[in-house]
Design an enzyme around this catalytic site. Structure first.
Site, PDB file in Angstrom:
ATOM      1  CE  LYS A   1     -20.462  41.490 -15.428  1.00  0.00           C
ATOM      2  NZ  LYS A   1     -21.746  42.199 -15.554  1.00  0.00           N
TER       3      LYS A   1
HETATM    4  P1  NAD Z   1     -25.068  37.071 -24.542  1.00  0.00           P
HETATM    5  O1  NAD Z   1     -23.954  36.094 -24.381  1.00  0.00           O
HETATM    6  O2  NAD Z   1     -26.466  36.598 -24.367  1.00  0.00           O
HETATM    7  O3  NAD Z   1     -24.955  37.784 -25.963  1.00  0.00           O
HETATM    8  C1  NAD Z   1     -23.772  38.385 -26.388  1.00  0.00           C
HETATM    9  C2  NAD Z   1     -23.909  38.697 -27.875  1.00  0.00           C
HETATM   10  O4  NAD Z   1     -22.749  39.400 -28.311  1.00  0.00           O
HETATM   11  C3  NAD Z   1     -24.006  37.428 -28.755  1.00  0.00           C
HETATM   12  O5  NAD Z   1     -24.952  37.645 -29.774  1.00  0.00           O
HETATM   13  C4  NAD Z   1     -22.612  37.325 -29.335  1.00  0.00           C
HETATM   14  O6  NAD Z   1     -22.579  36.637 -30.562  1.00  0.00           O
HETATM   15  C5  NAD Z   1     -22.282  38.793 -29.501  1.00  0.00           C
HETATM   16  N1  NAD Z   1     -20.838  39.029 -29.683  1.00  0.00           N
HETATM   17  C6  NAD Z   1     -19.827  38.491 -28.984  1.00  0.00           C
HETATM   18  N2  NAD Z   1     -18.663  38.926 -29.456  1.00  0.00           N
HETATM   19  C7  NAD Z   1     -18.949  39.769 -30.474  1.00  0.00           C
HETATM   20  C8  NAD Z   1     -18.167  40.541 -31.359  1.00  0.00           C
HETATM   21  N3  NAD Z   1     -16.837  40.525 -31.295  1.00  0.00           N
HETATM   22  N4  NAD Z   1     -18.811  41.310 -32.281  1.00  0.00           N
HETATM   23  C9  NAD Z   1     -20.153  41.329 -32.365  1.00  0.00           C
HETATM   24  N5  NAD Z   1     -20.940  40.605 -31.542  1.00  0.00           N
HETATM   25  C10 NAD Z   1     -20.346  39.841 -30.615  1.00  0.00           C
HETATM   26  O7  NAD Z   1     -24.740  38.258 -23.527  1.00  0.00           O
HETATM   27  P2  NAD Z   1     -25.745  39.331 -22.914  1.00  0.00           P
HETATM   28  O8  NAD Z   1     -26.143  38.848 -21.579  1.00  0.00           O
HETATM   29  O9  NAD Z   1     -26.764  39.702 -23.909  1.00  0.00           O
HETATM   30  O10 NAD Z   1     -24.751  40.554 -22.660  1.00  0.00           O
HETATM   31  C11 NAD Z   1     -24.422  41.499 -23.691  1.00  0.00           C
HETATM   32  C12 NAD Z   1     -23.869  42.758 -23.062  1.00  0.00           C
HETATM   33  O11 NAD Z   1     -24.839  43.295 -22.162  1.00  0.00           O
HETATM   34  C13 NAD Z   1     -22.591  42.594 -22.233  1.00  0.00           C
HETATM   35  O12 NAD Z   1     -21.821  43.756 -22.316  1.00  0.00           O
HETATM   36  C14 NAD Z   1     -23.138  42.446 -20.815  1.00  0.00           C
HETATM   37  O13 NAD Z   1     -22.180  42.780 -19.831  1.00  0.00           O
HETATM   38  C15 NAD Z   1     -24.264  43.457 -20.865  1.00  0.00           C
HETATM   39  N6  NAD Z   1     -25.319  43.272 -19.860  1.00  0.00           N
HETATM   40  C16 NAD Z   1     -25.994  42.099 -19.759  1.00  0.00           C
HETATM   41  C17 NAD Z   1     -26.997  41.979 -18.804  1.00  0.00           C
HETATM   42  C18 NAD Z   1     -27.844  40.732 -18.701  1.00  0.00           C
HETATM   43  O14 NAD Z   1     -28.838  40.775 -17.928  1.00  0.00           O
HETATM   44  N7  NAD Z   1     -27.562  39.665 -19.402  1.00  0.00           N
HETATM   45  C19 NAD Z   1     -27.275  43.048 -17.946  1.00  0.00           C
HETATM   46  C20 NAD Z   1     -26.566  44.239 -18.094  1.00  0.00           C
HETATM   47  C21 NAD Z   1     -25.590  44.341 -19.062  1.00  0.00           C
END
Ligand code: NAD
Length: 451
Positions: free
Chosen positions: A137
């Protein structure tokens, strides 16, 4: 470029054979103001080890710390003509199963320890999903919303350039995470291809996954994490004889994972009645149109100002009655306080580490099921693997092909986790860790360490 400080974790301290500290008090909880995410993940690893048949202490020792921790301070020319200094991390946790794999996060709160936790989780996820990848990561500590598009591109290119041969299609393959997306991956791939890749005369599009389709991405990657999660929710509903038609959902985080989860759940008849992001929370008892909200967020950058919903507080959001809660933002969002309030049947973890150990225990005590992150959000890395395979073979699979492979992979992993949980009488989280750990232990026992 001499701005890379690389430390090999195993070399940096005296050898130890009991590297994982005992899980503190109620497993691991925030110490002072800071939530010790890495310690929480280590605690789960240690707990799950006891569930693995013919458990081997040495494998646990090896897995207790990342193999490599890379910290880079790199300068970027800003729009105002001055130079800004950025801090980036790449943690390479383990590669016994294959090249390191894991996302790059852009967020103002990125820390070394959080990257270590997230990298370790990628090791378990890849092992659980039977992928030929290890765990990694990375991240850069800054708010991507605070810079211009030009600055964002330069930050990305400078970071990838500074990482140099520390990443590569056969070595370490980044992907999107919080604050990064397909565009970020296109810049990352282009920078790598024109530097390290160019020098080695090899095809190196596969250095990152989650790219836009035209630049070597795959069908189905954008929705993959949400899709994998929704498959797990579907299997859970089948087992519980719960009808998803007419079910209500609340979603925290409406980025990649949250928005696709909401959209795909709506296809099954479930309705998203509340959403939240870094700007606040919205409630609509009639249900949001997730596609319209997704379009709005793409244009506006957040849910703020979306007309079809009533603004509510974070506390009100966590008190809403619904069937399913999808946390899809950041870690440590469901602590004891939120867990005591949540009025749902299922928490399907889209985010990594959204429930604290104390939060998880309260949810389970209250009879609320949890589909754990390592399983529920593993669709992303699984389809990233499909993208990497297509890049390596110069192939292009159809959406149907990607979708059906993902469905089969998720069902297989879901069954394995359920089977382990039933056999051992443990939580699904510990079961998922145990399945992953058993695979890693087998390989370490066969290969041993060398020299
Ligand atoms: P992203 O940046 O597309 O979206 C993140 C979201 O979280 C946004 O809507 C943002 O406004 C919101 N956010 C940020 N801080 C916040 C807070 N304090 N309170 C409420 N909402 C808040 O990111 P993503 O890719 O959707 O990732 C989200 C989660 O999923 C993370 O934990 C990431 O590690 C996990 N994840 C992502 C993937 C992927 O393929 N993108 C895969 C596995 C896990």
């Amino acid at each position: 470029m001499n701005d890379t400080l690389k430390t090999k974790a195993a070399d940096s301290s005296a050898p130890t054979t009991s590297a994982i500290p005992s899980a503190p008090g109620s497993r691991a909880e925030p110490r002072g103001d800071r939530y010790d995410f890495f310690r929480v993940i280590q605690g789960y690893l240690k707990e799950s080890a006891g569930l693995v048949d013919q458990f081997d202490e040495d494998t646990l020792t090896i897995l207790s710390q990342p193999k490599q921790e890379i910290i880079i301070h790199f300068p970027v020319r800003l729009d105002n003509g001055r130079v800004g200094l950025f801090k980036g991390y790449r943690i390479q946790h383990n590669n016994i199963l294959g090249p390191y794999k894991g996302g790059i996060r852009y967020h103002e709160n990125v820390t070394l320890d959080d990257c270590k936790a997230l990298a370790a989780m990628m090791t378990w996820k890849c092992a659980l999903m039977n992928l030929p990848f290890g765990g990694a990561k990375g991240g850069i500590k800054f708010d991507p919303r605070s810079v211009s598009r030009g600055e964002l591109e330069r930050v990305t290119r400078r970071f990838i350039h500074a990482l140099g041969s520390n990443i590569g299609p056969a070595h370490d393959i980044p992907a999107p995470d919080v604050g990064t997306n397909a565009q970020t991956m296109a810049w990352a791939m282009d920078t790598y291809v024109n530097t390290v890749g160019y020098l080695s005369h090899t095809s190196s599009k596969g250095v990152v996954t989650g790219k836009p389709l035209a630049s070597g991405g795959t069908h189905g990657r954008a929705k993959a994490t949400g899709q994998g999660l929704v498959h797990c929710v579907r299997y859970w509903a089948e087992e519980r004889e719960f009808d998803l038609e007419g079910a209500t959902v609340i979603v925290q985080g409406f980025g990649n994972v949250g928005s696709y989860a909401a959209a795909l759940l709506s296809k099954l008849g479930a309705s998203t009645i509340a959403v939240g992001d870094h700007t606040g929370y919205l409630y609509n008892p009639e249900g949001f149109n997730p596609h319209k909200l997704q379009e709005y967020v793409k244009k506006q950058g957040s849910i703020a100002g979306y007309p079809a919903g009533e603004s509510i507080s974070r506390e009100e959001f966590f008190r809403l009655k619904a069937d399913i809660f999808v946390p899809a933002a950041l870690e440590n969002q469901v602590t004891a306080a939120e867990a005591s309030q949540l009025d749902v049947k299922l928490v399907a973890e889209g985010a990594n580490g959204p429930c604290s150990p104390e939060g998880e225990r309260i949810l389970l005590d209250r009879g609320i099921d949890i589909l754990p992150d390592v399983l529920a959000n593993s669709g992303g890395v699984t389809v990233s693997y499909y993208e990497w395979v297509q890049n390596n073979r110069s192939e292009s699979w159809t959406l149907e092909e990607v979708d059906s492979r993902l469905e089969a992979a998720m069902r297989r992993a879901y069954r394995k986790v359920m089977e382990m949980a039933r056999q051992k009488g443990c939580s699904l989280r510990l079961a998922a860790y145990a399945v992953a750990l058993a695979r890693l232990m087998t390989v370490y026992n066969e290969r041993q360490i060398w020299p």
